[in-house]
Design an enzyme around this catalytic site. Structure first.
Site, PDB file in Angstrom:
ATOM      1  N   ASN A 160     110.534 142.737  10.992  1.00 39.29           N
ATOM      2  CA  ASN A 160     111.344 143.698  10.228  1.00 39.29           C
ATOM      3  C   ASN A 160     112.065 142.959   9.098  1.00 39.29           C
ATOM      4  O   ASN A 160     111.895 141.751   8.935  1.00 39.29           O
ATOM      5  CB  ASN A 160     112.327 144.420  11.155  1.00 39.29           C
ATOM      6  CG  ASN A 160     113.207 143.443  11.904  1.00 39.29           C
ATOM      7  OD1 ASN A 160     113.974 142.691  11.299  1.00 39.29           O
ATOM      8  ND2 ASN A 160     113.081 143.410  13.223  1.00 39.29           N
ATOM      9  N   TYR A 161     112.872 143.678   8.351  1.00 39.76           N
ATOM     10  CA  TYR A 161     113.461 143.116   7.120  1.00 39.76           C
ATOM     11  C   TYR A 161     114.747 142.318   7.334  1.00 39.76           C
ATOM     12  O   TYR A 161     115.394 141.916   6.375  1.00 39.76           O
ATOM     13  CB  TYR A 161     113.752 144.245   6.131  1.00 39.76           C
ATOM     14  CG  TYR A 161     112.520 144.910   5.586  1.00 39.76           C
ATOM     15  CD1 TYR A 161     111.628 144.199   4.791  1.00 39.76           C
ATOM     16  CD2 TYR A 161     112.236 146.239   5.873  1.00 39.76           C
ATOM     17  CE1 TYR A 161     110.487 144.805   4.285  1.00 39.76           C
ATOM     18  CE2 TYR A 161     111.100 146.853   5.383  1.00 39.76           C
ATOM     19  CZ  TYR A 161     110.228 146.129   4.583  1.00 39.76           C
ATOM     20  OH  TYR A 161     109.109 146.726   4.088  1.00 39.76           O
TER      21      TYR A 161
END
Ligand code: C5P
Length: 399
Positions: free
Chosen positions: A209-210
């Site tokens: 994920n970011y």
């Protein structure tokens, strides 16, 4: 209040340099031993004689003393310091510090310093407002430096605005408050998770994920600054913890993160779960690269990852404080409250990724703290380093 503390006072070439003599006097009065480091241009504004007389030490300004050839070690000076205070900090020095332009004794000492660094900017209002100055100050803040905000008022140019160096008494008080605060969590142990996890598909691909780890690293730094011994279990990020009281445990996957947390949790007083743990991992990870040629697109079967916060919550003993984060897009408050209960947290820090300058990867965050007793506090949007201060303030009051 600064008894026995070693302070490196960095002075750069700005009009406010004359006030550095007063600051030096205040540090000495407060009990500190002060070593002055000046940039070459600072010598045009205030003489080394004044400063060496007040500090009782020769001022350092060059890499070596010209007439004796004596080498002035920035590394030794950086290690000697309990704090480095750069006041005034000009736009030029701030830019050099932000980008590692180590062409003078002051910036090399800064880069070698392991101690907390305080920066008191001073410049004309337009320089102060320039996007490059704003960005450089933000970079310094994000590297963990303490920015002592300049004040508004009449400037040397006779223009009026933001850019006056904070008064020496304000700077001295900030350093004193820092050292006083350092005692708050002395003897306490903390566990922090940060960053994303990466769940391997095959040796060259993963699900993630970011998350950048900024929030978790800021919390680890803040806990360490207040005296706690911190174990930072971190997924793969581009950050590096600076504080010497932080021990970093790098992990990659959620299962590895759980294992590291379970190993440390029994010993800690405080655990802050900021990691964005991947919810799922691939059921069977390929041991060699999945090839496209001659194959249909693979179907990835996912299985649930362990919930680290909930696992620790179930094992929590009286006296341990467990804090979680909740990143919610819908029904934020209700979801955060449910999480608080499900994971047996003492409080949850709610943030929303759809706010302005808030959430993953940003430098700022807007949070709401929801406690197990149902009380709720909203905070303004601010840099993650300052958000970390709010979260740790809450921890300190609840311990
Ligand atoms: O359930 P959710 O992922 O929204 O919960 C967020 C909180 O739980 C964060 O504090 C996060 O670090 C933690 N968490 C965890 N292990 C997971 C998922 C989330 O520790 N597998």
């Amino acid at each position: 209040m600064l008894k026995g503390k070693h302070i490196v006072l960095g002075i750069t070439g700005g009009i406010a340099a004359y006030k550095s003599a007063i600051l030096l006097r205040l540090f000495v009065k407060s009990g500190a031993e002060v070593q002055v480091v000046m940039t070459p241009s600072a010598r045009e504004f205030i003489t080394p004689v004044t400063l060496s007389a007040l500090s009782g030490k020769p001022v350092v300004s060059e890499f070596f003393t010209a007439n004796t050839g004596q080498w002035n070690s920035h590394v030794d000076l950086g290690l000697w310091a309990d704090a480095m205070v750069i006041a005034p900090a000009t736009a030029c020095t701030i830019g050099k510090m932000a980008h590692g332009v180590a062409d003078n004794m002051l910036v090399t000492t800064y880069l070698s310093a392991k101690a907390p660094v305080f920066v008191a900017p001073a410049m004309d209002l337009d320089m102060m407002a320039h996007p490059s100055t704003v960005a450089n100050i933000e970079l310094l803040r994000n590297y963990g430096n303490h920015i002592i905000e300049p004040e508004e008022g009449e400037l040397a140019s006779h223009l009026v605005g933001k850019g006056r160096m904070a008064e020496p008494a304000t700077i001295c008080a900030a350093v004193e408050a820092f050292f006083a605060g350092q005692e708050e969590l002395k003897g306490r142990k903390a566990l922090v998770t940060a960053g994303p996890t990466q769940e391997m598909i095959d040796p060259v691909r993963y699900i993630s994920n970011y998350s950048t780890g900024k929030m978790g690293y800021a919390i680890a730094e803040e806990l360490a600054c207040r005296g706690a011994e911190v174990t930072l279990v971190t997924g793969p990020v581009a950050l590096k913890a600076r504080h010497q009281r932080i021990t970093t445990v790098p992990v990659v996957s959620a299962c590895e993160m759980l294992e590291a947390c379970q190993a440390h949790f029994p010993d800690v007083d405080i655990a802050v779960m900021t990691a964005a743990v991947a919810d799922y991992r691939v059921a069977s990870q390929a041991t060699s690269k999945i090839k496209r040629e001659g194959h249909d697109a693979p179907e990835l079967k996912l299985v649930k990852n362990p919930d680290i916060a909930a696992t620790l919550g179930a094992a929590k003993r009286p006296g341990q404080l467990l804090v979680g984060f909740a990143l919610e897009t819908d029904n934020a408050e209700a979801n955060a409250r449910a999480k608080l209960q499900r994971k047996n947290l003492d409080f949850v820090v709610l943030n929303t990724p759809n706010g302005i300058d808030s959430g993953f990867g940003t430098d700022n965050n807007t949070i709401t703290i929801i406690k197990a007793d149902g009380t709720l506090s909203h905070y303004d949007n601010k840099p993650k380093t300052l958000v970390a201060r709010d979260v740790v303030d809450q921890i300190v009051t609840m311990l």
